[in-house]
Design an enzyme around this catalytic site. Structure first.
Site, PDB file in Angstrom:
ATOM      1  N   PHE A 190      -8.565  12.836 -58.131  1.00  0.00           N
ATOM      2  CA  PHE A 190      -8.115  13.845 -59.095  1.00  0.00           C
ATOM      3  C   PHE A 190      -6.715  13.477 -59.570  1.00  0.00           C
ATOM      4  O   PHE A 190      -5.785  13.380 -58.776  1.00  0.00           O
ATOM      5  CB  PHE A 190      -8.092  15.261 -58.495  1.00  0.00           C
ATOM      6  CG  PHE A 190      -7.612  16.284 -59.488  1.00  0.00           C
ATOM      7  CD1 PHE A 190      -8.486  16.819 -60.427  1.00  0.00           C
ATOM      8  CD2 PHE A 190      -6.287  16.687 -59.518  1.00  0.00           C
ATOM      9  CE1 PHE A 190      -8.050  17.741 -61.372  1.00  0.00           C
ATOM     10  CE2 PHE A 190      -5.838  17.611 -60.467  1.00  0.00           C
ATOM     11  CZ  PHE A 190      -6.726  18.138 -61.387  1.00  0.00           C
ATOM     12  N   ASP A 221      -0.308   8.182 -56.862  1.00  0.00           N
ATOM     13  CA  ASP A 221      -0.223   9.596 -57.212  1.00  0.00           C
ATOM     14  C   ASP A 221       0.162  10.358 -55.948  1.00  0.00           C
ATOM     15  O   ASP A 221      -0.661  10.577 -55.065  1.00  0.00           O
ATOM     16  CB  ASP A 221      -1.579  10.055 -57.768  1.00  0.00           C
ATOM     17  CG  ASP A 221      -1.569  11.526 -58.188  1.00  0.00           C
ATOM     18  OD1 ASP A 221      -0.645  12.258 -57.787  1.00  0.00           O
ATOM     19  OD2 ASP A 221      -2.504  11.928 -58.905  1.00  0.00           O
ATOM     20  N   LYS A 273       4.279  18.909 -58.102  1.00  0.00           N
ATOM     21  CA  LYS A 273       4.054  20.042 -57.200  1.00  0.00           C
ATOM     22  C   LYS A 273       5.258  20.463 -56.346  1.00  0.00           C
ATOM     23  O   LYS A 273       6.047  21.285 -56.766  1.00  0.00           O
ATOM     24  CB  LYS A 273       2.821  19.768 -56.337  1.00  0.00           C
ATOM     25  CG  LYS A 273       1.532  19.790 -57.167  1.00  0.00           C
ATOM     26  CD  LYS A 273       0.305  20.082 -56.347  1.00  0.00           C
ATOM     27  CE  LYS A 273      -0.877  20.461 -57.226  1.00  0.00           C
ATOM     28  NZ  LYS A 273      -1.752  19.369 -57.618  1.00  0.00           N
TER      29      LYS A 273
HETATM   30  C1  LIG Z   1      -2.288  18.841 -58.900  1.00  0.00           C
HETATM   31  C2  LIG Z   1      -2.480  17.386 -59.042  1.00  0.00           C
HETATM   32  C3  LIG Z   1      -2.329  16.749 -60.287  1.00  0.00           C
HETATM   33  C4  LIG Z   1      -2.089  17.515 -61.557  1.00  0.00           C
HETATM   34  O1  LIG Z   1      -0.891  18.198 -61.538  1.00  0.00           O
HETATM   35  P1  LIG Z   1      -0.627  19.382 -62.599  1.00  0.00           P
HETATM   36  O2  LIG Z   1       0.784  19.783 -62.314  1.00  0.00           O
HETATM   37  O3  LIG Z   1      -1.632  20.449 -62.327  1.00  0.00           O
HETATM   38  O4  LIG Z   1      -0.806  18.796 -63.947  1.00  0.00           O
HETATM   39  C5  LIG Z   1      -2.448  15.375 -60.325  1.00  0.00           C
HETATM   40  N1  LIG Z   1      -2.695  14.655 -59.209  1.00  0.00           N
HETATM   41  C6  LIG Z   1      -2.840  15.235 -58.008  1.00  0.00           C
HETATM   42  C7  LIG Z   1      -3.079  14.395 -56.815  1.00  0.00           C
HETATM   43  C8  LIG Z   1      -2.757  16.619 -57.889  1.00  0.00           C
HETATM   44  O5  LIG Z   1      -2.942  17.196 -56.696  1.00  0.00           O
END
Ligand SMILES: *Cc1c(COP(=O)(O)O)cnc(C)c1O
Length: 406
Positions: free
Chosen positions: A146, A231, A260
């Site tokens: 994701f 990521d 986050k």
């Molecule tokens: C939450 C998340 C995203 C997206 O972040 P947003 O702030 O919602 O755009 C991307 N990668 C990972 C691993 C995530 O947990």
């Protein structure tokens, strides 16, 4: 002048009537928070192990965070990136301190951070192919990943529920098996520019990359002149007991996406790029109006202050060990319902044998808020400064729910 009529429409009614229906929401209206606790509009208190989806790293309304944001809000909030501000410079310095020699770009969310990583891969591809735009542009990601809801992020997210209805997507993405280096090697061709993975898959169900896998990807990237993009949006900023979760593997990525937990509740995203590649972005080829405002950076600096001052990385490692052991006992005591416990630090997934939705509702009724993740997983994401008492309480509630459903 008459006072406006008191509006007695309930929040639930307002949502039903006016808010876009793109989320499956719990029937709960939250109005106040303190530390790991939140209160609903009926005065009920909950232990919040959602943390706004791994965002509220210091819990709710930490006094140092509140004071920093209040002070900055009265000083200077937004100026755009046409000018410098002291907080952005300081935050970049602090992040470089964690990630290593390089440079930082600021944005506002995880998806935006990842979008910048994807654009960085394209720029690297142009350089790699001797300036020929569009020849070397492919990115290899992991199955079950994701990376966000923008077109780039969605294209890197091979899940039908996320991509359906939005095709055609951005071309050039392919997907290897997590923790299988050979499956990534098999996808490399002369048009490949980068490999891009979550160090620990969050939404996909708390699936960690093994250290050997990350070391293998690093080697593969070095062999083929590919960028290793990580990521760390969900697993970074201390959640696993290291500032970045790849530190457990001892690799160095070429670039990192974060968001986050970084702002502790204030929207901010960031990308760190290794100094080798830090000149790929230059004036004019990327940007965002809101990136790195004085206020957003003050929030993030407050998060880093508390992580450092209170030794939270050490505390996460320490406090999570016993908690994880207690959670693993649930799998032993309720083997028909709990198949296992995965993750690291305060990024934990409890693998159930059935749909987590009724469990989440039962946990909520007993006072514990937690989100699900893919593959029938209950995610537990306490704030980094959660107390051992609160951790013990969460296990007690989980145990009671399992016993009641057994
Ligand atoms: C939450 C998340 C995203 C997206 O972040 P947003 O702030 O919602 O755009 C991307 N990668 C990972 C691993 C995530 O947990």
């Amino acid at each position: 002048m008459t006072a406006p009529a008191l509006d007695r429409t309930s929040t639930a009614e307002l949502y039903d009537a006016h808010v876009m229906k793109n989320y499956a929401r719990a029937p709960l209206t939250l109005v106040r928070g303190r530390g790991a606790q939140v209160w609903d509009d009926a005065g009920n208190c909950y232990l919040d192990f959602t943390s706004g989806i791994a965002v509220s790293a210091l819990g709710h309304c930490h006094p140092h965070w509140v004071a920093s944001v209040q002070r900055q809000a009265g000083e200077l909030i937004h100026i755009s990136n046409l000018f410098r501000n002291p907080n952005q410079g300081e935050l970049a310095r602090r992040l470089v301190g964690y990630a290593g020699p390089g440079r930082v770009f600021f944005c506002n969310s995880g998806a935006e951070a990842n979008e910048a990583l994807i654009k960085l891969a394209r720029l690297h591809g142009v350089e790699k192919s001797g300036g020929e735009e569009g020849r070397c542009y492919k990115i290899i990601c992991a199955k079950n990943a994701f990376h966000g809801r923008t077109f780039g992020g969605m294209s890197a997210t091979p899940q039908e529920k996320i991509q359906k209805g939005f095709r055609p997507l951005v071309p050039g993405f392919s997907f290897g098996e997590l923790n299988n280096v050979q499956s990534f090697a098999d996808l490399v061709d002369e048009q490949t520019a980068a490999i891009f993975v979550e160090t620990i898959q969050g939404e996909g169900g708390i699936n960690p990359c093994t250290p050997e896998f990350l070391v293998g990807l690093r080697r593969l990237c070095d062999q083929h002149n590919l960028l290793l993009l990580l990521d760390e949006v969900q697993c970074g900023i201390g959640r696993t007991g290291r500032f970045f979760s790849y530190e457990h593997a001892g690799v160095t990525p070429d670039a990192i996406g974060m968001a986050k937990g970084l702002g502790g509740g204030f929207p901010i995203g960031a990308v760190w790029v290794h100094e080798r590649h830090a000149e790929l972005f230059h004036p004019g080829n990327h940007g965002t109006t809101f990136g790195g405002t004085p206020l957003a950076c003050a929030a993030a600096l407050a998060v880093l202050d508390v992580i450092e001052r209170d030794g939270l990385l050490e505390k996460v490692r320490c406090n999570s060990a016993g908690w994880a052991a207690e959670l693993r006992r649930l799998a032993v005591d309720f083997p028909a319902q709990v198949l296992g416990v995965r993750g690291q630090g305060f990024l934990v997934g409890v693998q159930l044998s059935s749909d987590p939705a009724p469990y989440l509702a039962a946990l909520r009724e007993r006072g514990l808020l937690a989100p699900s993740a893919g593959g029938q997983v209950v995610r537990l994401l306490p704030p980094l400064n959660v107390s051992p008492d609160e951790l013990a309480q969460s296990v007690e509630i989980f145990r009671a729910v399992l016993a009641a459903k057994a």
